[in-house]
Design a protein around this motif. Structure first.
Motif, PDB file in Angstrom:
ATOM      1  N   HIS A  45       0.690  -1.252  -0.142  1.00 30.15           N
ATOM      2  CA  HIS A  45      -0.074   0.022  -0.009  1.00 30.15           C
ATOM      3  C   HIS A  45       1.112   1.270   0.055  1.00 30.15           C
ATOM      4  CE1 HIS A  45      -3.465   2.594   0.490  1.00 30.15           C
ATOM      5  NE2 HIS A  45      -3.288   2.616   1.571  1.00 30.15           N
ATOM      6  N   LEU A  93       0.877   3.637  -2.034  1.00 27.39           N
ATOM      7  CA  LEU A  93       0.453   4.871  -2.763  1.00 27.39           C
ATOM      8  C   LEU A  93      -1.114   4.959  -2.192  1.00 27.39           C
ATOM      9  CD1 LEU A  93      -0.627   3.469  -6.118  1.00 27.39           C
ATOM     10  CD2 LEU A  93       0.380   1.987  -4.656  1.00 27.39           C
ATOM     11  N   GLN A  94      -1.555   6.114  -2.484  1.00 31.03           N
ATOM     12  CA  GLN A  94      -2.982   6.555  -2.207  1.00 31.03           C
ATOM     13  C   GLN A  94      -3.501   6.965  -3.601  1.00 31.03           C
ATOM     14  OE1 GLN A  94      -3.881   7.998   1.690  1.00 31.03           O
ATOM     15  NE2 GLN A  94      -2.064   6.838   2.435  1.00 31.03           N
ATOM     16  N   CYS A  95      -3.251   8.255  -3.656  1.00 27.06           N
ATOM     17  CA  CYS A  95      -4.072   8.894  -4.828  1.00 27.06           C
ATOM     18  C   CYS A  95      -3.220   8.598  -6.320  1.00 27.06           C
ATOM     19  CB  CYS A  95      -4.041  10.528  -4.800  1.00 27.06           C
ATOM     20  SG  CYS A  95      -2.373  11.255  -5.335  1.00 27.06           S
ATOM     21  N   GLY A  96      -2.077   8.224  -6.190  1.00 29.32           N
ATOM     22  CA  GLY A  96      -1.193   7.617  -7.131  1.00 29.32           C
ATOM     23  C   GLY A  96      -0.389   8.660  -7.942  1.00 29.32           C
ATOM     24  N   CYS A 100       0.069  12.041   0.499  1.00 30.50           N
ATOM     25  CA  CYS A 100      -0.867  11.103   0.967  1.00 30.50           C
ATOM     26  C   CYS A 100      -0.239  10.241   2.021  1.00 30.50           C
ATOM     27  CB  CYS A 100      -1.572  10.322  -0.152  1.00 30.50           C
ATOM     28  SG  CYS A 100      -2.343  11.093  -1.390  1.00 30.50           S
ATOM     29  N   THR A 101       0.622   9.569   1.985  1.00 30.69           N
ATOM     30  CA  THR A 101       1.123   8.340   2.688  1.00 30.69           C
ATOM     31  C   THR A 101       1.727   8.628   3.932  1.00 30.69           C
ATOM     32  OG1 THR A 101       3.200   8.242   1.559  1.00 30.69           O
ATOM     33  CG2 THR A 101       1.329   7.082   0.442  1.00 30.69           C
TER      34      THR A 101
END
Lengths: 155, 776
Positions: free
Chosen positions: A94, A96-99, A135-136
Motif C-alpha cells: 500500500h 500509494l494512495q492517490c497515485g 498522502c502516505t
C-alpha cells in the motif's frame, strides 16, 4: 530540431522545439502520460524518469538534451506483462494512495536499489527526499522499498 | 470467460491490497492533464500580482495577435457568468460578489483578470505575458487581527470593518460555571494558515458540443455532482446538459471540495470557441489560487475546579476568511465551535466567531476542517490546566471524559456523540508506551539537562458528514448495484474517492453481501452520467455514508435476488447465502449467475414483475458518527539548535469497525504527516502587502520522507450505532490527533523553563529562543 532517442526500448526521431521540456515531449507528444508534472521546478519529483540509467527529473530537462539518450519511464518498467519488483512491492505494501506521485516515486525507489541493494530506512528516506508525497506519510513507501529489496530488486 | 467463483470467506476486515493500484503503478491511470482531444486548445490565466488594486485598463491587443492565440477574454466578457458560489449560510453573512474574472478591482494576489486561449500550452503562456494591465495599487491587509483593528484598509470597500460575519453559540450556563470556578486558565492559540497542496494541481478540460447543446467538464474534484449543479447554474446551462467527470484525482484533502472560477471559465471559453479547452493549474497558481486551510486566532478560557473538573469553556475565534468565501469557507469555523468541548463532559460553553476578510487566498476545508483547530485548542488548554493544577495530563483527561454509560451523549454544542469508550485508547496508548517508565526517564533526563517531552492528545472527531440539515448541500449519499446479465456486478457510488481506496473497500462490502468473488465486482464513481447523484468524498464520510448507501442498495438487491430465485425454483420458501438461492425443503438451489441471467431474459416472470437486477439507495444518516482516539508523541530537543526530534509517535484510533486495516493504516500515516507538518514545519506566510512568501515548495516546508518519524498505528474498536456497518471514519483522525500531541510534547519538554504554550509551526528558531530565553 530533429532528435533521436530510445524510450522504453523503442526508437523515436521527433522534430521538437528547442524549448520543449522532456516531460512535455513524453506526455503530450509521445503519449506516455505516466510521469506527471507536480511543480515544474524539480522540487516534487512526480516527473522522475531514468535517462541513460540515471534518475532525472524530466521537468528540468529539455527534450533536445535527450538526443541520443536511452530513456526509461514508468511505462517501461514492467516486462512482458510482469510487474517490476518495485511495482509489485508498492502494490503489496500500500505504498500509494492517490497515485499521482507514484510513477516518479517508483522510479526514484528503483534508482535507490540500483545503487544500494539493501538500503537502511534512513538511506531510503534520504534517497526519496526529492520526491514529495502528500498522502502516505512515506511509511508504506519505505516498507515498499524494503520489500522490493528483500525480493532482490536491486542489481 | 472466467466462471463466477463463489465467495464464502468474508472480506470485510481483511488486510487486502487495492484493486485500483495496477493502473497507478504502471503509469496508465488517466488524470485530467492526461486527456487529449482533437482540436483541443489550452488556456493560460493572467493573474494579479497585487493583493489590492484597481484595474485602470487592460490591453489585450498584443496577446490576441500572438502566434497560436484564438481568443482572449477579460472580466467584461464574463461578467454575466457566475458568481462563484458560497454554499455556507450564517446569519448576517456578508458575501462579496465573486466574479470569475475581475471586473475593475482585485482583492488578492493571483486574482484572475484575463484568460488567453491558444492552440498550444506554451503559446498560451507566451501570450499571457503580453496582456498589459494598468494597476492602481491600493493598501492591503493580510493579518486578520490587523484587519479588524481601526484604520485597517478595507478589503471590500462596502464593508470597511472587514468583518464577514459574527456568529455566537452558547450552551449551559457559562457565567455560573466561571463564577464557581476555583481556577481559570486563558491562552491565545493560533492555528496557522496551511496550504493543502495535493500533488496533482487542479485542472479542467471543457468540451462543448454546440449542436447537441451538451457540455462535458473534466475536473479534478471531490464533488463532481455538486460541480455539475453549481457550474451549470453559473453558465446558465441546463443541468442535464452538463456532464461532469472527475477522472483519476491526485489528492484533494478538502482543496477540491469546492467550485472554482476556472471550472466555469473553461466552460465559458469552450462555448465561445466551440472547441475543447484545457487549463492545468501551475504549482504557483495552486499555492495562490486553490483554497488554504486553518487561519485561526483563538482566545480560550477554561474554568475548572481544583480537582481538575472542567466547568466551562469560552472561546473567541478569529477566522481569517481571505478575500472571498469559497464554497464552505464561513461554515468551517462553526465546526470548530461544535467540536470545542472535545471528549469532555462539560455542558457550559460560549463561543464567538468573527470571520474576517483579508487580502489573502480564501480559507476553506482542509483535512480536518475545523476539528483540528478545535482539538488543538481544547487539548492545549487541558494541558495548560493540568500544568496549573500540577496534575498529570492523562489523569485530568480521564477525570473529564464522557462516561461510557452516558452514550448517546448530548453535548453542550448540540451534538449527540454516538458511542465511545474514551478512556480505552488513552489507556491502551499509555500501556504501549509504558507511560510510567517514560515519566521516570524524563525525570532522569531533566537531571542530566536533557530536554525530553511527552505529549498526549485525546481527540474526538465529527465524522460522516452528515445529516442533511447540518450539511449545506445535503448530507446523504447514493449507492447503486447493477448486476449485469452475465452475473458480473457493477457498483456505482456517489462517493468520489481520490486516493482513499473505495474501489477496494466497497467491493469488499459488496462481495460479502452477495457472496460473489471480489474480482467479479467493479466499482465506478466520478461521472455524473453514470452515477445517479452523489454528494462526494470529504469529512470522513465515504465509508460511513457512501458505504452504508451501498449496503442498503445491496439489501434491496438481495430481496430481488430471492424473488427471482423463488421463481426459478418454483417455491417461495427460499434463502440467499454464499451466492446461492436455496430452497431447503426441495434441497435445490440456483446460482447468483443463473438468477442474473433469468432476471434479464425475463422468460418465466410472473405478471407485474419488474425485470432486471438493479438497485439504488439514497441513504440519509440519522446522525454524524464520532471517531476518537489518543495519540502520544515523545520528543527530544537539541538545546543548541532548537531542533525537535520525534522519538516516538503512537496513534491509537477508534474509527469503529474496520473494513480494510491496510488502508486504515495508510489514512492514519498520511493524516499524521499532515498534522505533523502543521505542528513542525508548514505555514502560509504573507507579508504586509499581501504577497504570499511561502508560495512554492522551496519556501513551504511540506514534509519529506527524511523528516518523518516512524508512526505506530493501533486501534480500539467501538462500533457506531448510526449505520449498520458500525463504521465511523478515519480520513482526518491522524491530522486531528497529531498537532496537539506534538505541541503538548514540546511544551512538556520545556515546561520546567516556564514555557506554557508554543504556537505552530514549532521551528528550531522559535524553540532555540525559548530554550535560550526561558518563558514564552
Amino acid at each position: 530540431m530533429k532528435i533521436n532517442l530510445t524510450i522504453n526500448g523503442k526508437k523515436y526521431s521527433p522534430d521538437v522545439e528547442p524549448r520543449l521540456l522532456l516531460i512535455h515531449y513524453l506526455r503530450d507528444v509521445a503519449g506516455l502520460t505516466g510521469a506527471h508534472i507536480g511543480c515544474e521546478t524539480s522540487l516534487c519529483g512526480a516527473c522522475t524518469i531514468e535517462v541513460n540509467g540515471k534518475s532525472v527529473k524530466s521537468c528540468s530537462m529539455f527534450a533536445v538534451q535527450a538526443d541520443g539518450a536511452d530513456v526509461l519511464t514508468i511505462e517501461g518498467l514492467a516486462q512482458d506483462g510482469k510487474l517490476h519488483a518495485m511495482q509489485e512491492a508498492f502494490w503489496n505494501q500500500h505504498g500509494l494512495q492517490c497515485g499521482f506521485c507514484t510513477p516518479g516515486m517508483i522510479m526514484a525507489c528503483k534508482a535507490i536499489l540500483d545503487h544500494n541493494p539493501n538500503p537502511s530506512d534512513d538511506e531510503i528516506r534520504h534517497g526519496i527526499e526529492g520526491n514529495l508525497c502528500r498522502c502516505t506519510g512515506y511509511q508504506h513507501i519505505v516498507n515498499s522499498v524494503k520489500a522490493a529489496a528483500a525480493a532482490g530488486a536491486g542489481k | 470467460m472466467a466462471t463466477t467463483i463463489i465467495q464464502t470467506e468474508k472480506l470485510v476486515g481483511k488486510r487486502i491490497r487495492r484493486r485500483e493500484d495496477p493502473r497507478l503503478i504502471t503509469g496508465t491511470a488517466t488524470y485530467v492533464d492526461d486527456i487529449q482531444m482533437p482540436g483541443m486548445h489550452h488556456a493560460a490565466i493572467v493573474r494579479s500580482p497585487h493583493a489590492a488594486a484597481k484595474i485602470r485598463s487592460i490591453n489585450i491587443k498584443a496577446a490576441a495577435e500572438a502566434p497560436g492565440v484564438v481568443a482572449v477574454f477579460t472580466g467584461k466578457d464574463t461578467e454575466k457568468v457566475g458568481p462563484v458560489p458560497c454554499g455556507a449560510s450564517l446569519p448576517g453573512l456578508r458575501v462579496p460578489h465573486h466574479y470569475i474574472l475581475a471586473i475593475d478591482r482585485v482583492y488578492l494576489v493571483g486574482h484572475p483578470v484575463a484568460v488567453v486561449v491558444a492552440t498550444d500550452r506554451y503559446l498560451a503562456r507566451d501570450a499571457a505575458d503580453l496582456v498589459e494591465v494598468e494597476w492602481e495599487v491600493l493598501p492591503a491587509v493580510a493579518d486578520p487581527e490587523k484587519a479588524i483593528a481601526p484604520g485597517a484598509p478595507p478589503v471590500h470597500p462596502q464593508w470597511p470593518d472587514n468583518v464577514a460575519f459574527v456568529y455566537h453559540q452558547e450552551g449551559g450556563d457559562v457565567d455560573k460555571a466561571f463564577a464557581e470556578a476555583e481556577v481559570v486558565v486563558k491562552q491565545r492559540i493560533t492555528s496557522q494558515r496551511l496550504i493543502p497542496s495535493a500533488m496533482e494541481t487542479r485542472g479542467v478540460l471543457a468540451e462543448w458540443r454546440g449542436a447537441d447543446r451538451q457540455m462535458t467538464l473534466y475536473t479534478s474534484t471531490q464533488i463532481p455532482h455538486l460541480v455539475r449543479t453549481l457550474v451549470s447554474g453559473m453558465l446558465g446551462l441546463e443541468e442535464n446538459r452538463m456532464r461532469v467527470i472527475a477522472p483519476e484525482v491526485g489528492g484533494g484533502f478538502g482543496s477540491k471540495l469546492n467550485v472554482y472560477s476556472e471550472e466555469a471559465l473553461m466552460g465559458f471559453v469552450s462555448m465561445k470557441i466551440g472547441k475543447p479547452v484545457k487549463w492545468i493549474e501551475s504549482r504557483r497558481e495552486n499555492f495562490l489560487c486553490t483554497i488554504h486551510g486553518r487561519g485561526h486566532v483563538d482566545y480560550f478560557e477554561v474554568a475548572a475546579k481544583k480537582d481538575g473538573t472542567i466547568l466551562g469553556i469560552k472561546l473567541k475565534l478569529i477566522q481569517d476568511q481571505g478575500a472571498y468565501h469559497q464554497l464552505l469557507g464561513p461554515a468551517i469555523p462553526t465546526l470548530s465551535v461544535l467540536m470545542m468541548p472535545g471528549l469532555y463532559r462539560t455542558k457550559n460553553v460560549r463561543a464567538e466567531i468573527v470571520g474576517v476578510f483579508t487580502n489573502c487566498t480564501p480559507t476553506d476545508a482542509y483535512r480536518g476542517a475545523g476539528r483540528p483547530e478545535a482539538t488543538h485548542g481544547i487539548e492545549r488548554m487541558v494541558d495548560i490546566l493540568a500544568d496549573e493544577l500540577k496534575m498529570d495530563p492523562a489523569e485530568i483527561r480521564l477525570k473529564n471524559f464522557v462516561h461510557n454509560e452516558e452514550f448517546p451523549f448530548p453535548t453542550a454544542t448540540g451534538l449527540t456523540y454516538d458511542s465511545g469508550d474514551y478512556a480505552a485508547p488513552l489507556q491502551k496508548a499509555m500501556g504501549i508506551v509504558d507511560y510510567k517508565k517514560l515519566l521516570a526517564e524524563q525525570a532522569e533526563a531533566r537531571k542530566q539537562g536533557k530536554l525530553m517531552g511527552i505529549g498526549i492528545c485525546t481527540y474526538g472527531e465529527i465524522c460522516g458528514f452528515g445529516p442533511s440539515p447540518a450539511t449545506p448541500a445535503g448530507g446523504w449519499e447514493c449507492g447503486t448495484v447493477r448486476v449485469e446479465p452475465s452475473g458480473k456486478v457493477t457498483v456505482l457510488t456517489g462517493s468520489c474517492h481520490h486516493g482513499q481506496g473505495e474501489e477496494t473497500t466497497f467491493a469488499q462490502i459488496a462481495a460479502d453481501e452477495l457472496g460473489v468473488d471480489i474480482d467479479d465486482i467493479l466499482v465506478l464513481r466520478g461521472d455524473t452520467a453514470i452515477v445517479p447523484y452523489g454528494i462526494g468524498t470529504f469529512g470522513s464520510r465515504a465509508t460511513a455514508i457512501g458505504g452504508t448507501a451501498l449496503y442498503f442498495a445491496l439489501q434491496d438487491l438481495k430481496v430481488k435476488i430471492k424473488k427471482f430465485g423463488a421463481v426459478l425454483l418454483g417455491s417461495p420458501d427460499v434463502s440467499f447465502a454464499n451466492g446461492q438461492v436455496t430452497c431447503n425443503k426441495m434441497g435445490k438451489s440456483v446460482s447468483f449467475k443463473e438468477v442474473a441471467a433469468a432476471s434479464y431474459r425475463a422468460m418465466k416472470l410472473p405478471p407485474n414483475t419488474e425485470p432486471g437486477l438493479v438497485s439504488t439507495h439514497f441513504w440519509e444518516p440519522p446522525n454524524f458518527t464520532f471517531g476518537f482516539g489518543a495519540h502520544i508523541a515523545v520528543t527530544e530537543i537539541d538545546p543548541e539548535t532548537g531542533q525537535i526530534t520525534v522519538r516516538r509517535y503512537l496513534a491509537v484510533d477508534d474509527c469503529g469497525n474496520i473494513i480494510n486495516p491496510l488502508l486504515v493504516d495508510g489514512q492514519v500515516h498520511g493524516g499524521v504527516a499532515q498534522g505533523m507538518g502543521q505542528a513542525l514545519w508548514e505555514q502560509g506566510v504573507y507579508d504586509d502587502n499581501g504577497q504570499l512568501i511561502t508560495g512554492e515548495y522551496t519556501d513551504y516546508a511540506m514534509p519529506r520522507a527524511h523528516m518523518m518519524p516512524w508512526i505506530q498505528s493501533e486501534h480500539t474498536i467501538t462500533p457506531s450505532p448510526v449505520n449498520p456497518l458500525g463504521v465511523k471514519g478515519v480520513g482526518e483522525a491522524g491530522t486531528i490527533g497529531a498537532s496537539p500531541s506534538l505541541v503538548n510534547s514540546v511544551v512538556d519538554a520545556l515546561s520546567h523553563l516556564g514555557v506554557r504554550h508554543i504556537d505552530m509551526p514549532m521551528t528550531p528558531e522559535k524553540i532555540w529562543k525559548l530554550v535560550a530565553g526561558g518563558k514564552n
